[in-house]
Design a protein around this motif. Structure first.
Motif, PDB file in Angstrom:
ATOM      1  N   LEU A  20       0.829  -1.205   0.000  1.00  0.00           N
ATOM      2  CA  LEU A  20       0.000   0.000   0.000  1.00  0.00           C
ATOM      3  C   LEU A  20       0.864   1.257   0.000  1.00  0.00           C
ATOM      4  CD1 LEU A  20      -2.679  -1.037   2.649  1.00  0.00           C
ATOM      5  CD2 LEU A  20      -2.864  -1.147   0.145  1.00  0.00           C
ATOM      6  N   GLU A  21       0.282   2.326  -0.487  1.00  0.00           N
ATOM      7  CA  GLU A  21       0.939   3.634  -0.419  1.00  0.00           C
ATOM      8  C   GLU A  21       0.959   4.105   1.040  1.00  0.00           C
ATOM      9  OE1 GLU A  21       2.443   5.191  -2.750  1.00  0.00           O
ATOM     10  OE2 GLU A  21       1.650   4.316  -4.598  1.00  0.00           O
ATOM     11  N   PRO A  22       1.933   4.928   1.408  1.00  0.00           N
ATOM     12  CA  PRO A  22       1.950   5.463   2.779  1.00  0.00           C
ATOM     13  C   PRO A  22       0.610   6.128   3.113  1.00  0.00           C
ATOM     14  CG  PRO A  22       3.981   6.017   1.631  1.00  0.00           C
ATOM     15  CD  PRO A  22       3.050   5.416   0.607  1.00  0.00           C
ATOM     16  N   GLY A  23       0.098   5.815   4.290  1.00  0.00           N
ATOM     17  CA  GLY A  23      -1.172   6.377   4.740  1.00  0.00           C
ATOM     18  C   GLY A  23      -2.385   5.563   4.353  1.00  0.00           C
ATOM     19  N   GLU A  24      -2.264   4.683   3.368  1.00  0.00           N
ATOM     20  CA  GLU A  24      -3.382   3.831   2.971  1.00  0.00           C
ATOM     21  C   GLU A  24      -3.539   2.691   3.963  1.00  0.00           C
ATOM     22  OE1 GLU A  24      -4.414   3.536  -1.667  1.00  0.00           O
ATOM     23  OE2 GLU A  24      -2.469   2.674  -1.162  1.00  0.00           O
ATOM     24  N   THR A  25      -4.759   2.183   4.063  1.00  0.00           N
ATOM     25  CA  THR A  25      -5.048   1.009   4.887  1.00  0.00           C
ATOM     26  C   THR A  25      -5.857   0.022   4.066  1.00  0.00           C
ATOM     27  OG1 THR A  25      -7.106   1.930   5.763  1.00  0.00           O
ATOM     28  CG2 THR A  25      -5.083   2.354   7.041  1.00  0.00           C
ATOM     29  N   ARG A  66      -2.478  -1.203   8.589  1.00  0.00           N
ATOM     30  CA  ARG A  66      -1.250  -0.800   7.904  1.00  0.00           C
ATOM     31  C   ARG A  66      -0.091  -1.381   8.697  1.00  0.00           C
ATOM     32  NH1 ARG A  66      -2.486   4.894   9.794  1.00  0.00           N
ATOM     33  NH2 ARG A  66      -3.503   5.001   7.804  1.00  0.00           N
ATOM     34  N   LEU A  67       1.092  -1.363   8.110  1.00  0.00           N
ATOM     35  CA  LEU A  67       2.262  -1.873   8.818  1.00  0.00           C
ATOM     36  C   LEU A  67       2.573  -0.984  10.012  1.00  0.00           C
ATOM     37  CD1 LEU A  67       4.738  -2.820   5.928  1.00  0.00           C
ATOM     38  CD2 LEU A  67       3.086  -4.281   7.107  1.00  0.00           C
ATOM     39  N   ALA A  68       2.990  -1.582  11.096  1.00  0.00           N
ATOM     40  CA  ALA A  68       3.356  -0.840  12.298  1.00  0.00           C
ATOM     41  C   ALA A  68       4.779  -0.282  12.196  1.00  0.00           C
ATOM     42  CB  ALA A  68       3.239  -1.733  13.533  1.00  0.00           C
ATOM     43  N   THR A 149      -2.232  -4.651  -7.002  1.00  0.00           N
ATOM     44  CA  THR A 149      -2.787  -4.932  -5.680  1.00  0.00           C
ATOM     45  C   THR A 149      -3.583  -3.747  -5.163  1.00  0.00           C
ATOM     46  OG1 THR A 149      -1.011  -6.482  -5.165  1.00  0.00           O
ATOM     47  CG2 THR A 149      -2.166  -5.500  -3.287  1.00  0.00           C
ATOM     48  N   ARG A 150      -2.987  -2.569  -5.215  1.00  0.00           N
ATOM     49  CA  ARG A 150      -3.673  -1.361  -4.719  1.00  0.00           C
ATOM     50  C   ARG A 150      -4.969  -1.108  -5.490  1.00  0.00           C
ATOM     51  NH1 ARG A 150       1.911   0.387  -4.307  1.00  0.00           N
ATOM     52  NH2 ARG A 150       1.789   1.360  -6.370  1.00  0.00           N
ATOM     53  N   SER A 151      -4.918  -1.258  -6.805  1.00  0.00           N
ATOM     54  CA  SER A 151      -6.092  -1.020  -7.638  1.00  0.00           C
ATOM     55  C   SER A 151      -7.215  -1.993  -7.299  1.00  0.00           C
ATOM     56  CB  SER A 151      -5.696  -1.150  -9.110  1.00  0.00           C
ATOM     57  OG  SER A 151      -6.827  -1.081  -9.932  1.00  0.00           O
ATOM     58  N   ARG A 152      -6.883  -3.251  -7.149  1.00  0.00           N
ATOM     59  CA  ARG A 152      -7.915  -4.245  -6.846  1.00  0.00           C
ATOM     60  C   ARG A 152      -8.485  -4.068  -5.446  1.00  0.00           C
ATOM     61  NH1 ARG A 152      -7.048  -9.539 -10.466  1.00  0.00           N
ATOM     62  NH2 ARG A 152      -6.719  -8.372 -12.367  1.00  0.00           N
ATOM     63  N   LEU A 153      -7.632  -3.697  -4.492  1.00  0.00           N
ATOM     64  CA  LEU A 153      -8.145  -3.466  -3.130  1.00  0.00           C
ATOM     65  C   LEU A 153      -9.109  -2.278  -3.128  1.00  0.00           C
ATOM     66  CD1 LEU A 153      -5.075  -4.043  -0.800  1.00  0.00           C
ATOM     67  CD2 LEU A 153      -7.233  -5.301  -0.777  1.00  0.00           C
TER      68      LEU A 153
END
Length: 160
Positions: A20-25, A66-68, A149-153
């Motif tokens: 994911l892009e930073p800030g995305e969940t 998101r990642l910790a 991945t981002r697009s499908r999510l």
């Protein structure tokens, strides 16, 4: 050694979240739909990753995981142990001291050689997983995978 099915799930979900892009969940519902998994059970496994400090979770309509920490600081061992635990799968019950083939106590002062070999193998397995990070995994996926991945999510609708 047989690992729980949830081990595969959380390894893939953590890798997906790492793309994911930073800030995305990504929500548990999105990840469940993405992999065709049962959402309630997956949510419990993702919470195990939160408790282990691998993920952070937020609630609400735009909540998710998101990642910790940076992907380079999260090992595969941490992810696996969040679901499976850290205990060795082999337990020596000292059957060498039982039955008609029982060894005398003086021959059993040292650790059972089989228990020692199993412990060595388990330690090697753990060391191999500890040496691999999510960043290492990401380095091995196709360059087109993160955007796909981002697009499908994003296309997965999880609410009313």
């Amino acid at each position: 050694m047989r690992l729980p099915n949830a081990t595969e799930w959380v390894l893939h979900c953590a890798t997906t979240i790492a793309q994911l892009e930073p800030g995305e969940t990504a929500s548990a519902a999105q990840l469940a739909a993405y992999y065709d998994l049962p959402a309630p059970y997956l949510a419990k496994q993702l919470q195990a990753l939160v408790r282990a400090g691998v993920l952070t979770g937020t609630t609400g309509p735009h909540g998710g995981f998101r990642l910790a920490r940076p992907a380079a600081e999260i090992t595969l061992l941490e992810i696996v142990e969040a679901v499976r635990g850290a205990a060795s799968p082999y337990v020596c019950r000292e059957i060498r001291q039982q039955g008609v083939g029982a060894l005398p106590p003086e021959d059993c002062r040292d650790t059972c050689i089989l228990a020692a070999k199993m412990a060595e193998a388990y330690d090697a397995w753990r060391a191999a997983l500890a040496a691999e990070s999510l960043a290492d995994v990401l380095a091995g996926i196709p360059d087109t995978a993160p955007e796909r991945t981002r697009s499908r999510l994003r296309s997965i609708r999880t609410g009313p």
